[in-house]
Design a protein around this motif. Structure first.
Motif, PDB file in Angstrom:
ATOM      1  N   LEU A 101       4.056   1.964  -3.025  1.00 39.79           N
ATOM      2  CA  LEU A 101       3.533   2.751  -4.147  1.00 39.79           C
ATOM      3  C   LEU A 101       2.293   2.101  -4.762  1.00 39.79           C
ATOM      4  N   PRO A 102       2.337   0.818  -5.104  1.00 40.13           N
ATOM      5  CA  PRO A 102       1.111   0.222  -5.652  1.00 40.13           C
ATOM      6  C   PRO A 102      -0.057   0.260  -4.666  1.00 40.13           C
ATOM      7  N   ALA A 103       0.241   0.107  -3.366  1.00 36.34           N
ATOM      8  CA  ALA A 103      -0.829   0.153  -2.369  1.00 36.34           C
ATOM      9  C   ALA A 103      -1.453   1.543  -2.317  1.00 36.34           C
ATOM     10  N   LEU A 104      -0.627   2.583  -2.399  1.00 38.07           N
ATOM     11  CA  LEU A 104      -1.141   3.952  -2.395  1.00 38.07           C
ATOM     12  C   LEU A 104      -1.959   4.228  -3.661  1.00 38.07           C
ATOM     13  N   LEU A 105      -1.476   3.759  -4.806  1.00 40.81           N
ATOM     14  CA  LEU A 105      -2.222   3.934  -6.054  1.00 40.81           C
ATOM     15  C   LEU A 105      -3.571   3.227  -5.980  1.00 40.81           C
ATOM     16  N   LYS A 106      -3.576   2.051  -5.403  1.00 38.13           N
ATOM     17  CA  LYS A 106      -4.827   1.286  -5.250  1.00 38.13           C
ATOM     18  C   LYS A 106      -5.808   2.051  -4.365  1.00 38.13           C
ATOM     19  N   LEU A 107      -5.291   2.657  -3.289  1.00 37.21           N
ATOM     20  CA  LEU A 107      -6.143   3.460  -2.419  1.00 37.21           C
ATOM     21  C   LEU A 107      -6.782   4.594  -3.204  1.00 37.21           C
ATOM     22  N   TRP A 108      -5.975   5.292  -4.003  1.00 36.23           N
ATOM     23  CA  TRP A 108      -6.501   6.407  -4.791  1.00 36.23           C
ATOM     24  C   TRP A 108      -7.525   5.948  -5.823  1.00 36.23           C
ATOM     25  N   CYS A 109      -7.297   4.778  -6.415  1.00 31.61           N
ATOM     26  CA  CYS A 109      -8.276   4.250  -7.388  1.00 31.61           C
ATOM     27  C   CYS A 109      -9.590   3.906  -6.697  1.00 31.61           C
TER      28      CYS A 109
END
Length: 102
Positions: A51-59
């Motif tokens: 989840l944090p990795a996906l959020l980082k990608l979106w950011c």
């Protein structure tokens, strides 16, 4: 999203909140023969990091197709949690049921 994105790993899935329910769900999947997970607690580290990795990608890539990325991530996490590739794909691509009328 920025807060979660910059949180330390493990904060999201620490002992309270969704963790006990997620562990129970994984254990029920194993008991029902739907999942091959050996250690439910260890298995939950996959979504904890994803989840944090996906959020980082979106950011970092706001133009990315977030819907497709989320669906693909769900499929991968379900497979990591022991579901067959076909079942993980089917579940990840299902549309949620419409909300119940109030």
């Amino acid at each position: 999203m920025q807060i979660l994105c910059h949180s330390r790993p493990g904060r999201i899935c620490r002992g309270g909140g969704l963790v006990p329910r997620a562990k129970r769900d994984v254990e029920e999947g194993v008991a029902a023969g739907r999942s091959t997970v050996v250690d439910p607690v260890l298995a939950l580290t996959a979504p904890n990091g994803s989840l944090p990795a996906l959020l980082k990608l979106w950011c970092n890539q706001p133009a990315a197709d977030s819907g497709q990325a989320a669906g693909t991530m769900v499929e991968m996490v379900l497979h990591m949690l022991g579901l067959s590739p076909d079942e993980a794909r089917d579940l990840a691509r299902r549309h949620p049921p419409p909300p119940a009328a109030a």
